[in-house]
Every structure is written in structure tokens, then in C-alpha cells.
Design an enzyme around this catalytic site. Structure first.
Site, PDB file in Angstrom:
ATOM      1  N   TYR A 166      -3.702   6.073 -10.515  1.00 26.54           N
ATOM      2  CA  TYR A 166      -3.399   5.063  -9.854  1.00 26.54           C
ATOM      3  C   TYR A 166      -4.667   3.970  -9.208  1.00 26.54           C
ATOM      4  O   TYR A 166      -4.724   3.054  -9.546  1.00 26.54           O
ATOM      5  CB  TYR A 166      -2.526   5.469  -8.554  1.00 26.54           C
ATOM      6  CG  TYR A 166      -1.944   4.483  -7.463  1.00 26.54           C
ATOM      7  CD1 TYR A 166      -0.902   3.652  -8.023  1.00 26.54           C
ATOM      8  CD2 TYR A 166      -2.622   4.322  -6.446  1.00 26.54           C
ATOM      9  CE1 TYR A 166      -0.403   2.584  -7.229  1.00 26.54           C
ATOM     10  CE2 TYR A 166      -2.201   3.216  -5.341  1.00 26.54           C
ATOM     11  CZ  TYR A 166      -1.036   2.337  -6.028  1.00 26.54           C
ATOM     12  OH  TYR A 166      -0.479   1.280  -5.087  1.00 26.54           O
ATOM     13  N   THR A 201       7.838   1.520   2.022  1.00 27.58           N
ATOM     14  CA  THR A 201       8.745   1.268   1.002  1.00 27.58           C
ATOM     15  C   THR A 201       9.236   2.460   0.561  1.00 27.58           C
ATOM     16  O   THR A 201       8.450   3.653   0.968  1.00 27.58           O
ATOM     17  CB  THR A 201       8.079   0.482  -0.240  1.00 27.58           C
ATOM     18  OG1 THR A 201       7.059   1.156  -0.710  1.00 27.58           O
ATOM     19  CG2 THR A 201       7.150  -0.988   0.344  1.00 27.58           C
TER      20      THR A 201
HETATM   21  P1  NAD Z   1       8.425  -0.389  -5.065  1.00 24.98           P
HETATM   22  O1  NAD Z   1       8.522   0.960  -5.792  1.00 24.98           O
HETATM   23  O2  NAD Z   1       9.287  -0.598  -3.742  1.00 24.98           O
HETATM   24  O3  NAD Z   1       8.683  -1.654  -5.873  1.00 24.98           O
HETATM   25  C1  NAD Z   1       7.976  -1.855  -6.923  1.00 24.98           C
HETATM   26  C2  NAD Z   1       8.891  -2.741  -8.080  1.00 24.98           C
HETATM   27  O4  NAD Z   1       8.256  -2.923  -9.306  1.00 24.98           O
HETATM   28  C3  NAD Z   1      10.265  -2.094  -8.178  1.00 24.98           C
HETATM   29  O5  NAD Z   1      11.558  -2.813  -7.959  1.00 24.98           O
HETATM   30  C4  NAD Z   1      10.266  -1.526  -9.709  1.00 24.98           C
HETATM   31  O6  NAD Z   1      11.505  -1.853 -10.571  1.00 24.98           O
HETATM   32  C5  NAD Z   1       9.312  -2.567 -10.252  1.00 24.98           C
HETATM   33  N1  NAD Z   1       8.721  -2.170 -11.319  1.00 24.98           N
HETATM   34  C6  NAD Z   1       8.021  -0.977 -11.696  1.00 24.98           C
HETATM   35  N2  NAD Z   1       7.614  -1.042 -12.952  1.00 24.98           N
HETATM   36  C7  NAD Z   1       7.836  -2.185 -13.468  1.00 24.98           C
HETATM   37  C8  NAD Z   1       7.422  -2.809 -14.816  1.00 24.98           C
HETATM   38  N3  NAD Z   1       6.772  -1.988 -15.880  1.00 24.98           N
HETATM   39  N4  NAD Z   1       7.906  -3.999 -14.854  1.00 24.98           N
HETATM   40  C9  NAD Z   1       8.376  -4.734 -14.286  1.00 24.98           C
HETATM   41  N5  NAD Z   1       8.785  -4.223 -12.763  1.00 24.98           N
HETATM   42  C10 NAD Z   1       8.356  -3.046 -12.562  1.00 24.98           C
HETATM   43  O7  NAD Z   1       6.910  -0.372  -4.584  1.00 24.98           O
HETATM   44  P2  NAD Z   1       6.230  -1.265  -3.681  1.00 24.98           P
HETATM   45  O8  NAD Z   1       5.771  -0.324  -2.396  1.00 24.98           O
HETATM   46  O9  NAD Z   1       6.904  -2.495  -2.952  1.00 24.98           O
HETATM   47  O10 NAD Z   1       4.741  -1.571  -4.430  1.00 24.98           O
HETATM   48  C11 NAD Z   1       4.538  -3.099  -4.823  1.00 24.98           C
HETATM   49  C12 NAD Z   1       3.219  -3.012  -4.923  1.00 24.98           C
HETATM   50  O11 NAD Z   1       2.436  -2.815  -3.812  1.00 24.98           O
HETATM   51  C13 NAD Z   1       2.597  -2.319  -6.087  1.00 24.98           C
HETATM   52  O12 NAD Z   1       1.629  -3.008  -6.799  1.00 24.98           O
HETATM   53  C14 NAD Z   1       1.898  -1.003  -5.289  1.00 24.98           C
HETATM   54  O13 NAD Z   1       0.871  -0.397  -6.053  1.00 24.98           O
HETATM   55  C15 NAD Z   1       1.298  -1.798  -4.198  1.00 24.98           C
HETATM   56  N6  NAD Z   1       1.159  -0.985  -3.103  1.00 24.98           N
HETATM   57  C16 NAD Z   1       1.953  -0.472  -2.325  1.00 24.98           C
HETATM   58  C17 NAD Z   1       1.680   0.160  -1.359  1.00 24.98           C
HETATM   59  C18 NAD Z   1       2.580   0.881  -0.444  1.00 24.98           C
HETATM   60  O14 NAD Z   1       2.147   1.763   0.407  1.00 24.98           O
HETATM   61  N7  NAD Z   1       3.862   0.845  -0.602  1.00 24.98           N
HETATM   62  C19 NAD Z   1       0.203   0.243  -1.023  1.00 24.98           C
HETATM   63  C20 NAD Z   1      -0.692  -0.265  -1.664  1.00 24.98           C
HETATM   64  C21 NAD Z   1      -0.060  -1.185  -2.490  1.00 24.98           C
END
Ligand code: NAD
Length: 276
Positions: A166, A201
């Protein structure tokens, strides 16, 4: 200073009025908050997501806020990304904002990380973002410019154990964003990224909602709370707007200060032998 009422949702500036936007991974979590915020600022939004059920629920929630369309798309497939951009152009007239946000995450020790797990992570998080940035830029060049904002992570530069795949995908994404920014600036296309810390999330609930580990992690966050998806969406909306017209190639960290240093609470124990 009095705290702002964070429940207020009306009254956002109309910074995106008339613009067409695509948000990948927009069916839930941070992406859903980005889609909602862009709609609230006047954009017309295509939500592109792999999860059909979540996509339907998101569209039901977002429809009252403005013009929104849904596309089932897997960002690791270039043709799906192109299809989402086509819907944006055909339904909303132009692609002005692209939020490359879709990603997957899991935790695996390096020595147990299979080739398959490594490739899956890179395929979605890095190659997927490559498809999004390249295809969005091609469309924006035809339209005379635009703004691309990718969701990276503090893991791009401040790693945790068991996240080699990741963290590497997010570090690669930041390098991709910076390279795109210097190549595309002359085309009127800005490319930036946000780096969220710990956001509440479904990806993080195993930690944030854990009765022991949740409060323990919280002690490391100078801001004193976990991020909400709306905190990240606000940063994305700023970078997408003309207020950030001179900002490109930037990584905007939205982590409550966690990667800056050790907060006071964690330093209150006196060092061994030290007088207080
Ligand atoms: P989440 O799992 O709640 O939402 C992610 C969404 O992406 C989901 O709806 C999923 O269906 C969709 N998805 C997954 N693979 C996919 C694909 N191949 N094609 C299209 N859609 C796809 O996650 P989140 O926490 O909202 O994360 C969103 C972004 O934020 C990501 O890039 C994640 O790496 C980043 N992020 C999250 C956090 C955190 O603490 N939640 C921290 C840093 C970065």
C-alpha cells in the site's frame, strides 16, 4: 476560539458551478464526501465505482444535491476510465475536475506478501491512477484545461509496518502526480494530491472503533480527533478550485498533524532520571 458548527452543510462557495467532474471510488467513504462537496459547490458529477450496490445507494443520496450520474468502473481497466470520462462529457458538456480517489488497502507483513497481493494493490492504486490521470489529461487538453486531484496517503512518506504494498503504491502515486504536474502545466492542467491520515471510513474502522487501539492511536494525533471524510473533501475541493490556480504538483497533507511530530500527551512521561 469558539468551535465552528461542523454539521452545517449549506453555504459552500459556488466554486465549481457549471463544471463537469468525475470522482473514482465515489460510492462511499472519502470519495462519496468528495462527490457531495463538488455537487454542493455547483459541479455536475459522475461517480465511478466498482461496487454496484454502494453506487446505487450513493446516487440515491446525492441526487437531491444536483446533477449526478453513476458509472460502474474498475480503474485498473483503462476502458472503464474512458467510459466514465465519456459519460461526463456527453451528459455534462466537459471534464473540468477529476478526483482519482479509488483504491484498495489491506495490511500484510512483508514476508507474507504474495506476488498476487502485491500486483493487485499496484494494479488498482497505482496503475489505476495512471489510467485516470492520463485519460483525464487527454480529455482536459482537448477542453482547454482542468484540475486533477489524486487521493494519496501519509503512507506515501510516513509508513507503518505491514503496508509495504500500500505504501509503495501511494509513494508511486505522489511521484506520478508531480511528474504529471510539470508536464501538463503548459496545457492549463493542474495536478495535485491530498495525503489523508487516519480517516473514519470502512477501511479504518477496525482500528478507529477498537476500544483499546482506537484511543491509543488517537493519542498520537495532535489535532485530537480522527479525520472525517469531509475534512479530505474540503482539501480536494480547494485544490480543484480556481483559488488554487497557482498550486500544482503539491501534496496537501490532511492528517491532524500526526506526521509532523510527537504530541505533548505522548511526551508527558518524564524521561528516566529526569527532574520535572
Ligand atoms: P472506502 O473503501 O470507503 O472507499 C473506496 C471506494 O473505492 C469504494 O467505494 C470501492 O468500491 C472503490 N473501489 C475500490 N477498488 C476500485 C476499483 N478498482 N475501481 C473503482 N473503484 C474502486 O475507502 P476510503 O477510506 O474512502 O479511501 C478512499 C481513498 O482514500 C483511497 O485512495 C485510500 O487509499 C485513501 N486513504 C484513506 C485513508 C483512510 O484513513 N480511510 C487514509 C489515507 C488515504
Amino acid at each position: 476560539m469558539a468551535r465552528e458548527d461542523r454539521t452545517v452543510t449549506a453555504g459552500f462557495p459556488a466554486r465549481q458551478r457549471g463544471r463537469g467532474a468525475v470522482v473514482t471510488g465515489g460510492a462511499q467513504g472519502i470519495g462519496l464526501a468528495i462527490a457531495r462537496r463538488l455537487l454542493e459547490e455547483g459541479a455536475r458529477v459522475v461517480v465511478a465505482d466498482l461496487d454496484q450496490g454502494a453506487l446505487k445507494r450513493a446516487l440515491d443520496e446525492l441526487a437531491p444535491l444536483g446533477e449526478v450520474a453513476g458509472v460502474r468502473a474498475d480503474v485498473s481497466r483503462r476502458e472503464d476510465v474512458i467510459a466514465a470520462i465519456d459519460v461526463c462529457r456527453e451528459r455534462f458538456g466537459s471534464l473540468d475536475v477529476f478526483a482519482s480517489n479509488a483504491a484498495t488497502a489491506d495490511m500484510l507483513p512483508l514476508l507474507e506478501l504474495s506476488e498476487e497481493a502485491w500486483r493487485r494493490m499496484i494494479d488498482i492504486n497505482l496503475t489505476g491512477a495512471f489510467h485516470c490521470i492520463q485519460e483525464a489529461a487527454r480529455e482536459m487538453r482537448r477542453g482547454g484545461g482542468g484540475s486533477i486531484v489524486a487521493t494519496a496517503s501519509t503512507n506515501a512518506f510516513w509508513v507503518e509496518a505491514n503496508t509495504a504494498h500500500y505504501s509503495a503504491s501511494k509513494a508511486g502515486l505522489v511521484a506520478l502526480v508531480k511528474t504529471a504536474a510539470i508536464e501538463l502545466g503548459g496545457e492549463g492542467i493542474r495536478v495535485n494530491a491530498v495525503a489523508p491520515g487516519m480517516v473514519r471510513t470502512r477501511l479504518t474502522r477496525f482500528l478507529t472503533d477498537d476500544p483499546v487501539e482506537g484511543p491509543r492511536y488517537l493519542e498520537r494525533i495532535p489535532r485530537g480527533r480522527y479525520a472525517e471524510p469531509e475534512d479530505v473533501a474540503a482539501a480536494v475541493a480547494y485544490l480543484a478550485s480556481d483559488e488554487a490556480d497557482y498550486v500544482t504538483g503539491e501534496l496537501l497533507v490532511v492528517d491532524g498533524g500526526v506526521s509532523v511530530g510527537v504530541p505533548l500527551a505522548a511526551t508527558e512521561e518524564p524521561l528516566p532520571g529526569a527532574e520535572r
